[in-house]
Motif scaffolding. Structure first.
Motif, short mmCIF file in Angstrom:
data_model
loop_
_atom_site.label_atom_id
_atom_site.label_comp_id
_atom_site.label_asym_id
_atom_site.label_seq_id
_atom_site.Cartn_x
_atom_site.Cartn_y
_atom_site.Cartn_z
N GLN A 1 0.86 -1.17 0.00
CA GLN A 1 0.00 0.00 0.00
C GLN A 1 0.90 1.22 0.00
O GLN A 1 2.05 1.16 0.46
N GLU A 2 0.40 2.32 -0.50
CA GLU A 2 1.24 3.51 -0.66
C GLU A 2 1.79 4.05 0.66
O GLU A 2 2.94 4.43 0.75
N ASP A 3 0.97 4.07 1.70
CA ASP A 3 1.40 4.72 2.92
C ASP A 3 1.86 3.77 4.02
O ASP A 3 2.22 4.19 5.10
N ARG A 4 1.86 2.46 3.78
CA ARG A 4 2.32 1.51 4.78
C ARG A 4 2.72 0.20 4.13
O ARG A 4 2.30 -0.11 3.03
N TRP A 5 3.56 -0.54 4.84
CA TRP A 5 4.01 -1.85 4.36
C TRP A 5 3.45 -2.92 5.28
O TRP A 5 3.42 -2.76 6.49
N HIS A 6 3.02 -4.00 4.68
CA HIS A 6 2.56 -5.15 5.46
C HIS A 6 3.50 -6.31 5.19
O HIS A 6 3.91 -6.54 4.05
N THR A 7 3.83 -7.03 6.24
CA THR A 7 4.63 -8.23 6.13
C THR A 7 4.02 -9.26 7.06
O THR A 7 3.58 -8.93 8.16
N VAL A 8 3.98 -10.50 6.61
CA VAL A 8 3.51 -11.60 7.45
C VAL A 8 4.70 -12.51 7.66
O VAL A 8 5.37 -12.90 6.70
N GLY A 9 4.98 -12.81 8.92
CA GLY A 9 6.13 -13.65 9.23
C GLY A 9 5.75 -14.83 10.10
O GLY A 9 4.83 -14.75 10.92
N LEU A 10 6.47 -15.91 9.91
CA LEU A 10 6.35 -17.09 10.77
C LEU A 10 7.59 -17.12 11.63
O LEU A 10 8.72 -17.19 11.11
N PHE A 11 7.39 -17.01 12.93
CA PHE A 11 8.49 -16.95 13.89
C PHE A 11 8.44 -18.14 14.84
O PHE A 11 7.37 -18.70 15.08
N SER A 12 9.59 -18.47 15.39
CA SER A 12 9.70 -19.50 16.40
C SER A 12 10.33 -18.87 17.64
O SER A 12 11.33 -18.17 17.54
N ALA A 13 9.71 -19.13 18.81
CA ALA A 13 10.24 -18.63 20.08
C ALA A 13 9.72 -19.55 21.19
O ALA A 13 8.72 -20.24 21.01
N GLU A 14 10.41 -19.51 22.32
CA GLU A 14 10.01 -20.34 23.46
C GLU A 14 8.58 -20.03 23.91
O GLU A 14 7.83 -20.94 24.25
N ASP A 15 8.25 -18.76 23.93
CA ASP A 15 6.93 -18.32 24.40
C ASP A 15 6.70 -16.89 23.90
O ASP A 15 7.56 -16.31 23.22
N ALA A 16 5.55 -16.33 24.27
CA ALA A 16 5.20 -14.99 23.80
C ALA A 16 6.19 -13.93 24.30
O ALA A 16 6.49 -12.97 23.58
N TRP A 17 6.71 -14.09 25.51
CA TRP A 17 7.67 -13.13 26.05
C TRP A 17 8.94 -13.12 25.21
O TRP A 17 9.45 -12.05 24.87
N HIS A 18 9.45 -14.30 24.87
CA HIS A 18 10.66 -14.38 24.03
C HIS A 18 10.39 -13.84 22.62
O HIS A 18 11.24 -13.20 22.03
N LEU A 19 9.20 -14.10 22.10
CA LEU A 19 8.86 -13.56 20.78
C LEU A 19 8.90 -12.04 20.81
O LEU A 19 9.42 -11.41 19.89
N GLU A 20 8.36 -11.43 21.85
CA GLU A 20 8.36 -9.97 21.95
C GLU A 20 9.78 -9.43 21.94
O GLU A 20 10.07 -8.41 21.31
N LYS A 21 10.70 -10.12 22.59
CA LYS A 21 12.11 -9.70 22.57
C LYS A 21 12.67 -9.79 21.15
O LYS A 21 13.41 -8.91 20.71
N VAL A 22 12.32 -10.85 20.43
CA VAL A 22 12.77 -11.02 19.04
C VAL A 22 12.23 -9.89 18.18
O VAL A 22 12.97 -9.24 17.44
N LEU A 23 10.93 -9.63 18.28
CA LEU A 23 10.32 -8.59 17.45
C LEU A 23 10.87 -7.21 17.79
O LEU A 23 11.10 -6.39 16.89
N ALA A 24 11.11 -6.95 19.05
CA ALA A 24 11.65 -5.65 19.46
C ALA A 24 13.08 -5.44 18.99
O ALA A 24 13.54 -4.30 18.88
N SER A 25 13.78 -6.52 18.67
CA SER A 25 15.17 -6.41 18.20
C SER A 25 15.26 -6.03 16.73
O SER A 25 16.36 -5.75 16.23
N MET A 26 14.14 -5.98 16.05
CA MET A 26 14.14 -5.67 14.62
C MET A 26 14.07 -4.15 14.43
O MET A 26 13.23 -3.48 15.03
N PRO A 27 14.96 -3.57 13.62
CA PRO A 27 15.02 -2.11 13.46
C PRO A 27 13.72 -1.43 13.05
O PRO A 27 13.43 -0.33 13.52
N LEU A 28 12.92 -2.06 12.20
CA LEU A 28 11.67 -1.43 11.77
C LEU A 28 10.63 -1.38 12.89
O LEU A 28 9.59 -0.73 12.74
N HIS A 29 10.91 -2.02 13.99
CA HIS A 29 9.97 -2.03 15.11
C HIS A 29 9.62 -0.61 15.57
O HIS A 29 8.53 -0.37 16.10
#
Length: 98
Positions: free
Chosen positions: A49-77
């Motif tokens: 879309q012109e004003d935003r980007w969408h991405t769908v990702g499949l991630f693996s993590a121990e639990d939701a807390w660890h996933l949040e750490k993974v997602l927060a480590s990504m620069p576009l966050h």
């Protein structure tokens, strides 16, 4: 555990293009690191879309807390909102080891 994450990135209008490109380069490098570590399994891009980007990702993590750490480590966050769906193996999954 696996998670399906819909990531919506909306860069502020006043962000200079070189800054956007710099963050995208850092994001690509971080994605490669996460894939090598086994956290990022797949990425898909729905139509842009012109004003935003969408991405769908499949991630693996121990639990939701660890996933949040993974997602927060990504620069576009810094410009992104994430919708996380936890996934559990279906008993009829053809890839399930019996």
């Amino acid at each position: 555990m696996e998670f399906l994450v819909t990531m919506t990135t909306q860069v502020p209008d006043d962000t200079p293009e070189p800054a956007v490109e710099g963050v995208r380069v850092l994001e690509a490098a971080r994605a490669r690191e996460l894939a090598a570590a086994g956290h990022l399994l797949r990425l898909w891009r729905p139509p842009l879309q012109e004003d935003r980007w969408h991405t769908v990702g499949l991630f693996s993590a121990e639990d939701a807390w660890h996933l949040e750490k993974v997602l927060a480590s990504m620069p576009l966050h810094i410009w992104r909102t994430d919708v996380v769906t936890p996934l559990w193996r279906h008993p009829n999954d053809p890839s399930a080891v019996r």
